[in-house]
Design an enzyme around this catalytic site. Structure first.
Site, PDB file in Angstrom:
ATOM      1  N   CYS A   1       0.778  -1.053  -0.016  1.00  0.00           N
ATOM      2  CA  CYS A   1      -0.055   0.029   0.089  1.00  0.00           C
ATOM      3  C   CYS A   1       0.925   1.071  -0.460  1.00  0.00           C
ATOM      4  O   CYS A   1       1.162   1.480   0.778  1.00  0.00           O
ATOM      5  CB  CYS A   1      -0.811   0.184   1.088  1.00  0.00           C
TER       6      CYS A   1
ATOM      7  N   ASP B   1       0.721   3.877   1.725  1.00  0.00           N
ATOM      8  CA  ASP B   1       0.582   4.358   3.502  1.00  0.00           C
ATOM      9  C   ASP B   1       1.570   4.479   3.624  1.00  0.00           C
ATOM     10  O   ASP B   1       2.589   3.326   3.542  1.00  0.00           O
ATOM     11  CB  ASP B   1      -0.410   3.108   3.654  1.00  0.00           C
TER      12      ASP B   1
ATOM     13  N   ARG C   1       2.839   4.183   6.860  1.00  0.00           N
ATOM     14  CA  ARG C   1       3.137   3.025   7.471  1.00  0.00           C
ATOM     15  C   ARG C   1       3.895   2.222   7.201  1.00  0.00           C
ATOM     16  O   ARG C   1       4.485   1.674   8.058  1.00  0.00           O
ATOM     17  CB  ARG C   1       1.990   3.416   8.229  1.00  0.00           C
TER      18      ARG C   1
ATOM     19  N   HIS D   1      -2.060  -4.424   4.900  1.00  0.00           N
ATOM     20  CA  HIS D   1      -1.482  -4.000   6.015  1.00  0.00           C
ATOM     21  C   HIS D   1      -3.390  -3.389   6.705  1.00  0.00           C
ATOM     22  O   HIS D   1      -3.968  -2.869   6.998  1.00  0.00           O
ATOM     23  CB  HIS D   1      -1.135  -2.859   6.311  1.00  0.00           C
TER      24      HIS D   1
ATOM     25  N   CYS E   1      -5.943   0.212   6.892  1.00  0.00           N
ATOM     26  CA  CYS E   1      -5.698   0.175   5.435  1.00  0.00           C
ATOM     27  C   CYS E   1      -7.095   1.365   5.555  1.00  0.00           C
ATOM     28  O   CYS E   1      -8.262   0.454   5.219  1.00  0.00           O
ATOM     29  CB  CYS E   1      -5.777  -0.491   4.844  1.00  0.00           C
TER      30      CYS E   1
HETATM   31 CO    CO Z   1      -3.379   1.191   2.946  1.00  0.00          CO
END
Ligand code: CO
Length: 220
Positions: free
Chosen positions: A44, A46, A48, A100, A103
């Site tokens: 992803c 993202d 993190r 994850h 998400c």
């Molecule tokens: Co995500």
């Protein structure tokens, strides 16, 4: 003091170069010769979910593709080009789909809100949520976790259907496919499936939507 937010990155880059070179004077010289990564990581976007940091790999070890909610769609030229290059040119040994918990993409797909264009991108997760609705559980977090896991498995199935992989497998070549989930709350990476090398194997990992209970997807 500079007010350009980019300058902080340049300063940190200098520190990183100095530290990497101090540890290994030939570090960049070696990387300049080319890459032979062992893995393709599909994760992803993202912030993190940093592919190298969370797997303890460094530059040169992992080919990386990231998009919202770690999707692999057979009509997405970007993902297809990454997979084709990774398989045919880099000859990676494994393609790893990493979902994850927490998400935002999966949450958006499973909610009532509309976010515009991104809703189209997340359509397959929405379909999965509807297909497996009765099996996702009762608590909000539990339902989110199961949908994150199911979406990873679905992307593994999508990958297995990709002509690039089918052709490689027909010739007896690698890679194998794996699906993992990363927990942003504790940093742990969990294995859902690994070592898959056929459409049949990939489809067999997808739970039956008509089952009474969704099997616990973690193997460890
Ligand atoms: Co995500």
């Amino acid at each position: 003091m500079s007010t350009d937010p980019i300058d902080r990155l340049l300063a940190q880059n200098k520190t990183w170069v100095a530290s990497a070179t101090a540890k290994d004077p030939q570090f960049f010289e070696r990387l300049a010769h080319g890459q032979t990564p062992e893995y393709l990581f599909i994760g992803c976007s993202d912030s993190r979910v940093p592919a190298n940091a969370l797997t303890g790999t460094g530059p040169g070890e992992m080919f990386v593709h990231r998009n919202i909610a770690n999707q692999f769609h057979l009509h997405d030229l970007n993902s297809l080009a990454v997979v084709q290059y990774a398989v045919d040119v880099l000859d990676v040994s494994s393609i790893i789909v990493v979902g994850h918990y927490g998400c935002g993409g999966v949450k958006a797909a499973n909610g009532l809100h509309s976010y515009g264009l991104v809703d189209h991108w997340l359509g397959e997760i929405r379909d999965l949520g509807e297909r497996y609705q009765a099996l996702l559980g009762t608590g909000e977090e539990e339902r989110h976790h199961r949908l994150v896991e199911l979406s990873v498995l679905q992307q593994v199935v999508n990958l297995s259907l990709c002509p690039v992989l089918r052709t490689a497998w027909k010739k007896g070549r690698r890679p194998t496919l794996a699906g993992l989930v990363y927990d942003v709350a504790d940093g742990a990476l969990h294995k859902l499936v690994s070592g898959l090398s056929s459409v049949e194997q990939a489809q067999a990992v997808m739970p039956d939507p008509k089952a009474k209970v969704l099997p616990k997807l973690f193997k460890d």
